[in-house]
Design a protein around this motif. Structure first.
Motif, PDB file in Angstrom:
ATOM      1  N   ARG B  43      -1.701  11.399   0.040  1.00  0.00           N
ATOM      2  CA  ARG B  43      -1.670  11.194  -1.588  1.00  0.00           C
ATOM      3  C   ARG B  43      -0.394   9.886  -1.917  1.00  0.00           C
ATOM      4  NH1 ARG B  43      -3.778  16.019  -3.960  1.00  0.00           N
ATOM      5  NH2 ARG B  43      -5.828  16.075  -3.348  1.00  0.00           N
ATOM      6  N   GLY B  44       0.643  10.220  -1.257  1.00  0.00           N
ATOM      7  CA  GLY B  44       1.687   9.329  -1.551  1.00  0.00           C
ATOM      8  C   GLY B  44       1.468   7.961  -0.914  1.00  0.00           C
ATOM      9  N   LEU B  45       1.269   7.785   0.207  1.00  0.00           N
ATOM     10  CA  LEU B  45       1.331   6.334   0.813  1.00  0.00           C
ATOM     11  C   LEU B  45      -0.293   5.785   0.238  1.00  0.00           C
ATOM     12  CD1 LEU B  45       2.832   6.869   4.232  1.00  0.00           C
ATOM     13  CD2 LEU B  45       3.829   6.268   2.353  1.00  0.00           C
ATOM     14  N   GLY B  46      -1.171   6.184   0.246  1.00  0.00           N
ATOM     15  CA  GLY B  46      -2.341   5.987  -0.157  1.00  0.00           C
ATOM     16  C   GLY B  46      -2.416   4.714  -1.603  1.00  0.00           C
ATOM     17  N   HIS B  47      -1.491   5.543  -2.396  1.00  0.00           N
ATOM     18  CA  HIS B  47      -1.225   4.667  -3.470  1.00  0.00           C
ATOM     19  C   HIS B  47      -0.608   3.128  -3.511  1.00  0.00           C
ATOM     20  CE1 HIS B  47       0.393   4.046  -7.505  1.00  0.00           C
ATOM     21  NE2 HIS B  47       1.634   3.732  -6.998  1.00  0.00           N
ATOM     22  N   PHE B  48      -0.406   2.769  -2.306  1.00  0.00           N
ATOM     23  CA  PHE B  48       0.249   1.562  -2.074  1.00  0.00           C
ATOM     24  C   PHE B  48      -1.087   0.711  -1.721  1.00  0.00           C
ATOM     25  CE2 PHE B  48       3.959   4.315  -1.737  1.00  0.00           C
ATOM     26  CZ  PHE B  48       4.633   3.949  -2.878  1.00  0.00           C
ATOM     27  N   TRP B  49      -1.943   1.111  -1.276  1.00  0.00           N
ATOM     28  CA  TRP B  49      -3.292   0.555  -0.575  1.00  0.00           C
ATOM     29  C   TRP B  49      -3.841  -0.237  -1.502  1.00  0.00           C
ATOM     30  CZ3 TRP B  49      -4.398  -1.033   4.029  1.00  0.00           C
ATOM     31  CH2 TRP B  49      -5.639  -1.432   4.242  1.00  0.00           C
ATOM     32  N   PRO B  50      -4.092  -1.555  -1.771  1.00  0.00           N
ATOM     33  CA  PRO B  50      -4.725  -2.241  -2.695  1.00  0.00           C
ATOM     34  C   PRO B  50      -6.288  -2.108  -2.548  1.00  0.00           C
ATOM     35  CG  PRO B  50      -4.081  -3.917  -1.111  1.00  0.00           C
ATOM     36  CD  PRO B  50      -3.765  -2.442  -0.673  1.00  0.00           C
ATOM     37  N   VAL B 239      -0.862  -6.078   4.465  1.00  0.00           N
ATOM     38  CA  VAL B 239       0.306  -6.608   4.176  1.00  0.00           C
ATOM     39  C   VAL B 239       0.962  -6.348   2.850  1.00  0.00           C
ATOM     40  CG1 VAL B 239       1.612  -9.011   3.732  1.00  0.00           C
ATOM     41  CG2 VAL B 239      -0.004  -8.659   5.597  1.00  0.00           C
ATOM     42  N   VAL B 240      -0.207  -6.452   1.883  1.00  0.00           N
ATOM     43  CA  VAL B 240       0.054  -6.006   0.608  1.00  0.00           C
ATOM     44  C   VAL B 240       0.811  -4.376   0.483  1.00  0.00           C
ATOM     45  CG1 VAL B 240      -0.851  -5.267  -1.859  1.00  0.00           C
ATOM     46  CG2 VAL B 240      -1.460  -7.567  -0.581  1.00  0.00           C
ATOM     47  N   TRP B 241      -0.146  -3.604   1.402  1.00  0.00           N
ATOM     48  CA  TRP B 241       0.466  -2.036   1.364  1.00  0.00           C
ATOM     49  C   TRP B 241       1.931  -2.055   1.757  1.00  0.00           C
ATOM     50  CZ3 TRP B 241       1.783   1.036   5.592  1.00  0.00           C
ATOM     51  CH2 TRP B 241       1.813   2.291   5.328  1.00  0.00           C
ATOM     52  N   GLY B 242       2.232  -3.035   2.968  1.00  0.00           N
ATOM     53  CA  GLY B 242       3.428  -2.717   3.344  1.00  0.00           C
ATOM     54  C   GLY B 242       4.585  -3.318   2.462  1.00  0.00           C
ATOM     55  N   GLU B 243       4.204  -4.242   1.938  1.00  0.00           N
ATOM     56  CA  GLU B 243       5.162  -4.743   0.870  1.00  0.00           C
ATOM     57  C   GLU B 243       5.321  -3.838  -0.127  1.00  0.00           C
ATOM     58  OE1 GLU B 243       3.898  -9.542   0.762  1.00  0.00           O
ATOM     59  OE2 GLU B 243       3.449  -8.147  -0.641  1.00  0.00           O
ATOM     60  N   GLY B 244       4.296  -3.122  -0.796  1.00  0.00           N
ATOM     61  CA  GLY B 244       4.209  -1.912  -1.734  1.00  0.00           C
ATOM     62  C   GLY B 244       5.414  -0.884  -1.089  1.00  0.00           C
ATOM     63  N   VAL B 245       5.071  -0.466   0.021  1.00  0.00           N
ATOM     64  CA  VAL B 245       5.919   0.584   0.634  1.00  0.00           C
ATOM     65  C   VAL B 245       7.255   0.172   0.600  1.00  0.00           C
ATOM     66  CG1 VAL B 245       6.668   1.874   2.626  1.00  0.00           C
ATOM     67  CG2 VAL B 245       3.976   1.777   1.900  1.00  0.00           C
ATOM     68  N   TRP B 246       7.598  -1.132   1.095  1.00  0.00           N
ATOM     69  CA  TRP B 246       8.909  -1.646   1.152  1.00  0.00           C
ATOM     70  C   TRP B 246       9.756  -1.569  -0.313  1.00  0.00           C
ATOM     71  CZ3 TRP B 246      12.994  -1.730   3.592  1.00  0.00           C
ATOM     72  CH2 TRP B 246      14.156  -2.735   3.130  1.00  0.00           C
ATOM     73  N   ARG B 247       8.869  -2.011  -1.116  1.00  0.00           N
ATOM     74  CA  ARG B 247       9.398  -2.121  -2.776  1.00  0.00           C
ATOM     75  C   ARG B 247       9.880  -0.838  -3.028  1.00  0.00           C
ATOM     76  NH1 ARG B 247       5.743  -6.368  -3.715  1.00  0.00           N
ATOM     77  NH2 ARG B 247       4.246  -4.654  -4.269  1.00  0.00           N
ATOM     78  N   PHE B 248       8.704   0.197  -2.754  1.00  0.00           N
ATOM     79  CA  PHE B 248       8.761   1.671  -3.242  1.00  0.00           C
ATOM     80  C   PHE B 248      10.390   2.116  -2.475  1.00  0.00           C
ATOM     81  CE2 PHE B 248       8.589   6.173  -2.166  1.00  0.00           C
ATOM     82  CZ  PHE B 248       8.350   6.563  -3.473  1.00  0.00           C
ATOM     83  N   LEU B 249      10.678   1.748  -1.365  1.00  0.00           N
ATOM     84  CA  LEU B 249      11.902   2.123  -0.875  1.00  0.00           C
ATOM     85  C   LEU B 249      13.261   1.459  -1.225  1.00  0.00           C
ATOM     86  CD1 LEU B 249      10.733   2.545   2.884  1.00  0.00           C
ATOM     87  CD2 LEU B 249      11.069   4.210   1.276  1.00  0.00           C
ATOM     88  N   SER B 250      12.831   0.170  -1.507  1.00  0.00           N
ATOM     89  CA  SER B 250      14.191  -0.865  -1.650  1.00  0.00           C
ATOM     90  C   SER B 250      14.249  -1.081  -3.455  1.00  0.00           C
ATOM     91  CB  SER B 250      14.004  -2.151  -0.921  1.00  0.00           C
ATOM     92  OG  SER B 250      12.841  -2.751  -1.507  1.00  0.00           O
ATOM     93  N   GLU B 251      13.392  -0.713  -4.194  1.00  0.00           N
ATOM     94  CA  GLU B 251      13.736  -1.221  -5.674  1.00  0.00           C
ATOM     95  C   GLU B 251      14.174   0.161  -6.515  1.00  0.00           C
ATOM     96  OE1 GLU B 251      10.326  -3.300  -7.039  1.00  0.00           O
ATOM     97  OE2 GLU B 251      10.880  -5.303  -5.720  1.00  0.00           O
ATOM     98  N   GLY B 252      14.619  -0.316  -7.491  1.00  0.00           N
ATOM     99  CA  GLY B 252      14.974   0.754  -8.723  1.00  0.00           C
ATOM    100  C   GLY B 252      13.662   0.970  -9.250  1.00  0.00           C
ATOM    101  N   PRO B 253      13.596   2.258  -9.887  1.00  0.00           N
ATOM    102  CA  PRO B 253      12.521   2.740 -10.824  1.00  0.00           C
ATOM    103  C   PRO B 253      12.325   1.961 -11.950  1.00  0.00           C
ATOM    104  CG  PRO B 253      14.452   4.380 -11.067  1.00  0.00           C
ATOM    105  CD  PRO B 253      14.721   3.264 -10.278  1.00  0.00           C
TER     106      PRO B 253
END
Ligand SMILES: Nc1ncnc2c1ncn2[C@@H]1O[C@H](COP(=O)(O)OP(=O)(O)O)[C@@H](O)[C@H]1O
Ligand SMILES: [Mg+2]
Lengths: 272, 515
Positions: B43-50, B239-253
């Motif tokens: 549910r959580g990680l699927g969200h970042f899949w384009p 790649v987009v998914w990975g970037e999405g996950v990374w942004r989730f981990l590294s950015e502010g809300p």
């Protein structure tokens, strides 16, 4: 022996022998001890000869360990213990105000029934007491460690693995390591509380041989419930029962020709 | 400890119902854990899949474009309906569309469909019609795509420059100004530069045609990223998914915690737990040593021991109330009066913050550490203690050289249990210092670097806040799942660290474990 008094001169005394003060290492007079209101030692008076092996025998619970622990003041930690009477080490009262407990315990070393090496390397175990004193160079310390391990007849077995954990040794080796650890701080008296009762026969023989060798420069006090062992290694034997000193004399005499019925019954296994 | 492990009786293998029952329940708990983790992960990680964007033509001629989220039976049982995430919330007032399957005439996936990730309002979906620059220059077709891409790269670097300027030049000077520093000139230059950057970003907009045929102008500076999901290869998507996950981990809300990343919350959680461990370990260990080694073992000690054990069962919110009353208002209030009276009436320590939260949780986990350490101490044979004393050690030397090294694994077990308990606690934190949004993490380059009085974000509270306080719960749900997964992983990592430490320390003592 010259310092053994004429036995006939003290007919009703439990302490059948009395060494001259000069020849004795420990002198106990009127020692009583109770755990709370439960007496464990009753009015003991005896002297323990220097550079000899003295064995304490007696049924389980008669106070042998309790007595041994008096000699290096291990009872200090137990507030329940009530003690009266004197214990002198080389003429000085060990409970005196000027006596430093740590110093006393270095002079009166103790080895317990179950081998209790610390969870450290063999080397560090022997170095433990030395490090507490401090002020020794590394070289000097290593020399003492080697000497102590040799004295405990363990050097040849461990010299190649001094950095190995002490707990990797066999039970008999562990007990000799504990003896080496105690010897390293240079005691005058070595207390051994059933040191071989948890060991196999061969290890037991090694410990006994060690005890015989150590008496050249140490006063040894051995608690054992093994009569043969007392007979094999000790010069003098004291028989305790219910916290009382029943009979005390040269080992040969006590085992072959006990004066009292109670002693004879215990030695021959006819216990009430 | 190890002794217990060795003497634990084993059920005979392959014999009797007991063994099966035990194995079965172990398998069941593992399965439950696995199921939980995979639910959160999917549910959580699927969200970042384009996901592909479907263009749906309805029977009545209307069209919509969006990502299919799920398909469920209709309530009356006459067929099925699908949920599409159609974006364009500021245009349609909603981001979602329910469509009965029977009403769908055709579904296609045209490659030119574009998804814009925006700073606010979520995504916009449609076809790119034209890009207009600030000078009124208008480009269409392939040229528009190319210029849009360039413009996005440009914007990204402008944003970066702006953030750096703001964080490293403007904010510190604003603070210096408040403290009476003479930095007005510098600040004015920096502000001017900031305005320049802002102006450079505000240039131009693009025209989007939605599936329903509406044309719509979107300012370029609102757009964070542009994607054409239907034209992407699986690798591109990865790649987009990975970037999405990374942004989730590294950015502010962003957008009231319903979008963006959770970095401040990760940071806050880990920092708070580490501070808590640092606070609780010495107190817990000292208390356990006192109870087990120093205190007279009488009725009073027994009573204290029972009390400590019972403290472990006090509900955590009670600790929160205690922390609020004693730490925040009591101690914090007094600290403010004595040392920060210049800032009054606005509180410095007299309000919830990192220190008070860590202290409250330290108090909460104190019993755990005490009990575990005490058990470790009690397992050390008295012969070890007497052996040390008999060599002339004082009681302190006996404690530090023999007893404590032997009790270290038990102590660390206590800390592990404390961490496990503290990292998941949310309720007391709400009273003593957690914040819905704390743009500044409590560690930065300004003296004293660690700002114990600051409020902080926490993963647990972030979950709660995103799930129940956002405007669009549907949209926040995937982030809630992802954050929950992250919380579990963070606790796992914290625990593994402590376990590794314990293992490392006990192998240093070699055969301690072999016995
Ligand atoms: N720490 C203690 N607290 C209370 N009673 C004890 C303690 N240690 C020993 N005793 C009691 O003192 C008596 C003598 O014990 P101990 O000296 O251990 O005997 P032995 O070593 O001869 O078997 C026994 O009755 C024993 O139960
Ligand atoms: Mg005994």
């Amino acid at each position: 022996m010259s310092f053994v008094q004429d036995l006939s001169s003290s007919p009703d005394s439990a302490a059948l022998i009395d060494f001259s003060p000069e020849a004795s290492s420990l002198a106990i007079r009127g020692l009583s001890l109770a755990y709370g209101d439960k007496p464990a030692l009753r009015d003991l008076t005896l002297r323990i000869p220097r550079h000899r092996v003295t064995a304490f025998i007696g049924p389980s619970g008669c106070g042998k360990s309790t007595l041994l622990r008096v000699f290096n003041r291990l009872h200090d930690l137990n507030d329940e213990v009530v003690r009266t009477g004197e214990v002198r080490l080389e003429g000085e009262e060990i409970h005196g105000p000027a006596v430093a407990v740590a110093e006393l315990r270095r002079r009166v070393g103790m080895v317990f029934q179950a081998p209790n090496p610390f969870p450290m390397s063999i080397h560090d175990n022997v170095a433990f007491g030395l490090r507490l004193q401090g002020g020794l160079s590394k070289r000097k310390q290593d020399d003492i460690i080697e000497w102590a391990l040799r004295s405990a007849a363990l050097w040849d077995e461990v010299k190649d693995r001094l950095r190995a954990s002490a707990w990797s040794l066999s039970g008999g080796q562990q007990q000799r390591l504990v003896i080496a650890r105690t010897l390293a701080v240079g005691p005058e008296v070595l207390l051994l509380d059933e040191p071989a009762s948890a060991l196999d026969p061969i290890s037991t023989l090694k410990i006994e041989e060690l005890i015989r060798n150590l008496k050249t420069h140490l006063t040894l006090v051995l608690v054992t419930h093994n009569m043969q062992q007392a007979a094999r290694v000790s010069d003098y034997t004291a028989f305790l029962q219910d916290g009382e000193l029943v009979e005390y004399g040269p080992t040969d005499t006590l085992f072959t020709n006990p004066r009292l019925r109670r002693t004879e019954n215990y030695i021959t296994g006819r216990m009430a | 400890m190890r002794l217990a492990k060795r003497s634990r009786a084993r059920l005979p293998r392959g014999e009797g119902a007991g063994a099966w029952l035990a194995a079965g329940s172990v398998a069941l708990s593992l399965l439950a854990l696995l199921a939980l983790l995979s639910l959160l992960a999917i549910r959580g990680l699927g969200h970042f899949w384009p996901a592909s964007i479907a263009l749906v033509a309805l029977d009545d001629g209307r069209q919509l474009a969006g990502e299919q989220v799920r398909e469920v039976p209709l309530p009356d049982g006459t067929g099925r309906e699908r949920l599409y995430r159609i974006g364009n919330r500021d245009l349609d007032g909603t981001r979602w569309a329910w469509v009965p399957v029977s009403a769908i005439a055709a579904v296609s996936h045209p490659p030119e469909l574009m998804v814009l990730e925006r700073h606010r309002w979520g995504e916009a979906i449609g076809r790119l019609v034209a890009v207009e620059s600030e000078t009124g220059e208008r480009l269409e077709g392939q040229a528009a795509r190319a210029v849009l891409e360039n413009r996005m790269t440009e914007l990204a670097s402008l944003r970066q420059a702006r953030d750096t300027l703001r964080d490293e030049v403007v904010l510190p000077r604003v603070q210096a100004l408040q403290e009476g520093g003479d930095v007005e000139r510098e600040l004015a230059t920096a502000n001017a530069r900031l305005r320049e950057l802002q102006a450079a970003m505000q240039a131009g907009h693009l025209t989007l045609e939605t599936a329903s045929g509406e044309r719509w102008q979107v300012p370029l500076d609102q757009i964070l990223r542009v994607r054409y999901p239907n034209a992407m290869s699986p690798l591109d998507k990865l790649v987009v998914w990975g970037e999405g996950v990374w942004r989730f981990l590294s950015e502010g809300p962003r957008a009231a915690n319903t979008a963006g990343g959770v970095w401040p919350a990760i940071f806050g959680t880990v920092l708070m737990v580490m501070l808590m461990s640092i606070l609780v370990t010495p107190f817990g260990v000292l208390a356990a040593i006192y109870l087990n080694e120093v205190a007279h073992q009488g009725r009073l000690t027994r009573l204290v021991r029972i009390a400590v054990r019972n403290l472990a069962g006090v509900p955590s919110i009670v600790y929160g109330v205690f922390g609020l009353g004693v730490f925040v208002y009591g101690i914090g209030g007094s600290l403010d009066e004595w040392f920060f009276d210049a800032a009054l009436p606005s509180p410095t320590f007299g309000t919830g913050g990192l220190l008070w939260a860590s202290l409250t949780l330290a108090l909460l986990t104190l019993p755990v550490v005490i009990v575990a350490t005490e058990e470790g101490l009690a397992r050390i044979p008295d012969q070890q203690r007497e052996g040390a004393l008999a060599l002339g050690a004082t009681r302190l030397e006996m404690l530090t050289r023999v007893v404590l090294p032997m009790a270290t694994p038990a102590m660390l077990t206590g800390v592990i249990l404390a961490v496990a308990r503290a990292a998941g606690e949310v309720a007391p934190l709400m009273l003593v210092g957690v914040a819905k949004l704390a743009p500044q993490v409590p560690v930065d380059a300004d003296f004293p670097f660690l700002h114990l009085e600051r409020k902080f974000m926490h993963l647990g509270y972030h979950i709660f806040d995103a799930a129940f306080h956002g405007g669009d719960v549907q949209a926040a749900m995937p982030l809630v799942y992802a954050t929950a997964l992250l919380l579990v992983l963070v606790i796992l990592v914290l625990n593994l660290t402590a376990i590794f430490l314990r293992h490392h320390l006990s192998t240093r003592h070699g055969a301690l474990s072999r016995r």
